[in-house]
Design a protein around this motif. Structure first.
Motif, PDB file in Angstrom:
ATOM      1  N   ALA A 185      32.384  54.326  31.377  1.00  0.00           N
ATOM      2  CA  ALA A 185      33.906  54.189  31.435  1.00  0.00           C
ATOM      3  C   ALA A 185      34.675  53.681  32.896  1.00  0.00           C
ATOM      4  CB  ALA A 185      35.069  55.687  30.879  1.00  0.00           C
ATOM      5  N   ASP A 186      34.742  54.024  33.614  1.00  0.00           N
ATOM      6  CA  ASP A 186      34.828  53.760  35.244  1.00  0.00           C
ATOM      7  C   ASP A 186      34.614  52.336  35.456  1.00  0.00           C
ATOM      8  OD1 ASP A 186      36.590  55.578  35.999  1.00  0.00           O
ATOM      9  OD2 ASP A 186      35.220  56.414  37.661  1.00  0.00           O
ATOM     10  N   ALA A 187      33.598  51.373  35.114  1.00  0.00           N
ATOM     11  CA  ALA A 187      33.558  50.226  35.125  1.00  0.00           C
ATOM     12  C   ALA A 187      34.191  49.470  34.428  1.00  0.00           C
ATOM     13  CB  ALA A 187      31.567  50.341  35.253  1.00  0.00           C
ATOM     14  N   ALA A 188      34.403  49.978  32.741  1.00  0.00           N
ATOM     15  CA  ALA A 188      34.557  49.074  31.429  1.00  0.00           C
ATOM     16  C   ALA A 188      36.379  49.164  31.955  1.00  0.00           C
ATOM     17  CB  ALA A 188      33.900  50.202  30.616  1.00  0.00           C
ATOM     18  N   ALA A 189      36.623  50.103  32.898  1.00  0.00           N
ATOM     19  CA  ALA A 189      38.683  50.660  33.201  1.00  0.00           C
ATOM     20  C   ALA A 189      38.348  48.999  34.339  1.00  0.00           C
ATOM     21  CB  ALA A 189      39.084  51.311  33.508  1.00  0.00           C
ATOM     22  N   TRP A 190      37.091  49.027  35.237  1.00  0.00           N
ATOM     23  CA  TRP A 190      37.628  47.766  35.952  1.00  0.00           C
ATOM     24  C   TRP A 190      37.390  46.430  35.266  1.00  0.00           C
ATOM     25  CZ3 TRP A 190      37.856  47.313  41.545  1.00  0.00           C
ATOM     26  CH2 TRP A 190      38.700  48.457  41.885  1.00  0.00           C
ATOM     27  N   GLU A 191      36.512  46.068  34.617  1.00  0.00           N
ATOM     28  CA  GLU A 191      36.079  45.107  33.901  1.00  0.00           C
ATOM     29  C   GLU A 191      37.738  44.748  32.798  1.00  0.00           C
ATOM     30  OE1 GLU A 191      32.580  44.031  30.638  1.00  0.00           O
ATOM     31  OE2 GLU A 191      32.313  45.044  32.351  1.00  0.00           O
ATOM     32  N   VAL A 192      38.313  45.809  32.270  1.00  0.00           N
ATOM     33  CA  VAL A 192      39.105  45.373  31.339  1.00  0.00           C
ATOM     34  C   VAL A 192      40.482  44.534  32.022  1.00  0.00           C
ATOM     35  CG1 VAL A 192      38.062  46.945  29.702  1.00  0.00           C
ATOM     36  CG2 VAL A 192      40.198  47.667  30.878  1.00  0.00           C
ATOM     37  N   GLU A 193      40.697  45.297  33.580  1.00  0.00           N
ATOM     38  CA  GLU A 193      41.988  44.781  33.883  1.00  0.00           C
ATOM     39  C   GLU A 193      41.505  43.671  34.861  1.00  0.00           C
ATOM     40  OE1 GLU A 193      42.890  49.399  34.816  1.00  0.00           O
ATOM     41  OE2 GLU A 193      42.223  48.546  36.187  1.00  0.00           O
ATOM     42  N   LYS A 194      40.237  42.462  34.452  1.00  0.00           N
ATOM     43  CA  LYS A 194      40.313  41.389  35.941  1.00  0.00           C
ATOM     44  C   LYS A 194      41.255  40.915  35.384  1.00  0.00           C
ATOM     45  CE  LYS A 194      34.763  41.458  36.115  1.00  0.00           C
ATOM     46  NZ  LYS A 194      33.732  41.377  35.777  1.00  0.00           N
ATOM     47  N   ALA A 195      41.452  39.496  35.486  1.00  0.00           N
ATOM     48  CA  ALA A 195      42.415  38.667  36.322  1.00  0.00           C
ATOM     49  C   ALA A 195      42.098  37.461  34.539  1.00  0.00           C
ATOM     50  CB  ALA A 195      42.505  37.779  37.169  1.00  0.00           C
ATOM     51  N   GLY A 196      43.265  37.582  34.350  1.00  0.00           N
ATOM     52  CA  GLY A 196      43.159  36.665  32.539  1.00  0.00           C
ATOM     53  C   GLY A 196      43.136  37.516  31.528  1.00  0.00           C
TER      54      GLY A 196
END
Length: 198
Positions: free
Chosen positions: A31-42
């Motif tokens: 879930a932490d990695a997914a949170a980083w992913e969904v907050e990526k630029a664009g």
């Protein structure tokens, strides 16, 4: 498919257990990695965050300025609630896609520090908690991250305590011993699920 919800607190050893389960070939949703992913630029999620909190939360490169976002969120409970609502919704979409993609697997892991706080236990068959007493948790977190005792305690207070999580977990993995002890407990629990894993 059995869905195991894996949770713990800061420095409790949850990531160690998660990595061990991955080594065994079990699909793990982080879930932490997914949170980083969904907050990526664009990303749609980041666009929504900017709509709500303004462009000051972006770096010059158009990425999320995590320090600035954290500064806003941790001093204002209303901001934290808004932030969590936006990010959690995006992460839940990824989680549901993961579960759909792995429905043929005998077991999958949802690795989420805020599993119980977010109500994810509703989509699991069982909740596993990696547990250590709070004093040990503080000591390990300080050693690992260089945070002060007060900073660690502040982080701990922002989540359900491990004692509280313990009441809601079906399986408690006690991480006060050696790494081998911890792995043995994990193996025993997997055996209980009668899974033929390597």
């Amino acid at each position: 498919m059995k869905v195991i919800g894996l949770t713990g607190g800061i420095a409790s050893g949850k990531s160690t257990v998660s990595a061990y389960l991955k080594e065994k070939g079990i699909p793990v949703f982080d879930a932490d990695a997914a949170a980083w992913e969904v907050e990526k630029a664009g990303s749609p999620c980041l666009r929504q965050l900017v709509e709500v909190f303004g462009p000051a939360i972006l770096t010059e490169k158009g990425e999320l300025d995590r320090k600035e976002m954290a500064r806003l969120a941790f001093h204002d409970p209303a901001v934290l609630r808004q932030l969590n609502a936006i990010v959690h919704r995006a992460v839940e979409e990824k989680r549901d896609a993961f579960l759909a993609a792995h429905r043929q697997d005998p077991v999958v892991i949802l690795d989420a520090p805020l599993l119980l706080e977010c109500g994810w236990e509703k989509v699991t068959d069982t909740v596993w908690l990696v547990y250590i007493p709070e004093e040990e948790q503080i000591r390990r977190a300080m050693a690992r991250s260089g945070m002060t005792r007060e900073e660690v305690k502040d982080r701990i207070r922002k989540q359900l305590s491990l004692e509280e999580k313990r009441k809601q977990a079906q399986v408690v993995l006690d991480n006060r011993g050696t790494l081998e002890d911890l792995y043995r407990q994990v193996d025993r629990e997997l055996d209980r699920l009668s899974l033929s894993l390597p």
